[in-house]
Design an enzyme around this catalytic site. Sequence first.
Site, PDB file in Angstrom:
ATOM      1  N   PRO A 279       0.110 -18.925  18.140  1.00 34.08           N
ATOM      2  CG  PRO A 279      -0.885 -17.431  16.718  1.00 34.08           C
ATOM      3  CD  PRO A 279       0.369 -18.152  16.962  1.00 34.08           C
ATOM      4  CD  GLU A 280      -2.521 -23.975  21.525  1.00 32.69           C
ATOM      5  OE1 GLU A 280      -3.575 -24.559  21.797  1.00 32.69           O
ATOM      6  OE2 GLU A 280      -1.405 -24.357  21.943  1.00 32.69           O
TER       7      GLU A 280
ATOM      8  NE  ARG B  68       4.354 -28.256  16.541  1.00 32.54           N
ATOM      9  CZ  ARG B  68       3.329 -27.411  16.563  1.00 32.54           C
ATOM     10  NH1 ARG B  68       2.363 -27.517  15.687  1.00 32.54           N
ATOM     11  NH2 ARG B  68       3.274 -26.454  17.460  1.00 32.54           N
TER      12      ARG B  68
ATOM     13  CE  LYS C 216      -4.238 -23.895  16.054  1.00 29.26           C
ATOM     14  NZ  LYS C 216      -3.307 -25.032  15.861  1.00 29.26           N
TER      15      LYS C 216
END
Length: 342
Positions: A2-3, A332, A52
């Site tokens: 989730p962002e 990433r 977050k």
Amino acid sequence: MPEGHTVHRLARTFSSLFAGQTLRVSSPQGRFADGAGVLDGRRLVASEAWGKQLFLGFASDGAPADVSGAASGSAGTADVLWLRTHLGLYGAWTFAGAPDAPEVAHAIGAPRRRIGERDSVPAPSGPDVVPTAAAPSDAWAAPEPRGQVRVRLLGAHAVADLTGPTACEVITADEKKAVETRLGPDPIRDDGDPDPFVAAVGRSRVTIGQQLMDQAVVAGVGNIYRAEALFRAGVDPLRAGRDVPAATVRAIWDDLVVLMRDGADHGAIVTTRPEDRGAGPVLAPDRGRTRQNTDGSPGAVPSDQAFYVYHRDGLPCRVCGSPVLVKELAGRNLFWCGVCQT
DNA sequence: AATATATGCAAAG
DNA sequence: TTTGCCTATATTT
């Protein structure tokens, strides 16, 4: 996974489901048994997100409800304990509710297949229905926890289960403040201040691509918003932050405010402008990857048309047609268009 | 049954 | 810069 938009959406969901209620808090999995014991029987008085991080404030039972969390300084804030959770890559909250509960997404967090409609179960009409402070309007029993449920919050007419969080702890107000101090401004929050963000980017040689993922620089941006905001700004992710004009960095902030607030409102990330979406089904071969946040209601935009570059490596850029690039950066995947982004 | 994958983060090297 | 961790799901063996 989730962002930030997901976490803000969660904060709103907790408010609408549990505001002011005395909650039963448990840890079916057992790994949060101590913390659950501390919070059990307390009243939810605040539900906030910063980036977050999700903060749920619990007052000892009987304290006045103040779900806005705004009345700092008033008596009673001292005994508020905070549940801090962070979903990490795979964490998710799943919800189930009685028919009279506010409508919420079934699951918010990591992409999860919808299990069906609400997992509500008819009350067993036996003696072991857990009594709650605000009595439900009709009998309802929460479903059994599924999987590794670290925390279960049970209210009058709804239940929330947390699985797979990277952080889950009970903290004091001071400790909450300390967490917030090391976070950058959050574009979704009303108090989000662009100045520290612009200043931080401009004073560092670290690439703007990496800085956007640094929660101390800007809070709530993840891999999708990073890739998409940089594409929309036409900025090469590998450029040093200090080499990006301040006005451009400020424009990225302004764009993030729009994109992320929209994501929080709709529960899905959509960054493509209408004129850049394919008319028909986009030729994108399905590579079996999840392309979009599945929380909330499905948006009007097909998931394969929601992004410019995220997970579109090898496919033609929607604007110039050259192949979208991908490269691993700091662990990433980074996606960008080598032609449109300079 | 085993493996690969994911929108994340922080501690260790 | 690399490793470890948290978990469910889809894909491969």
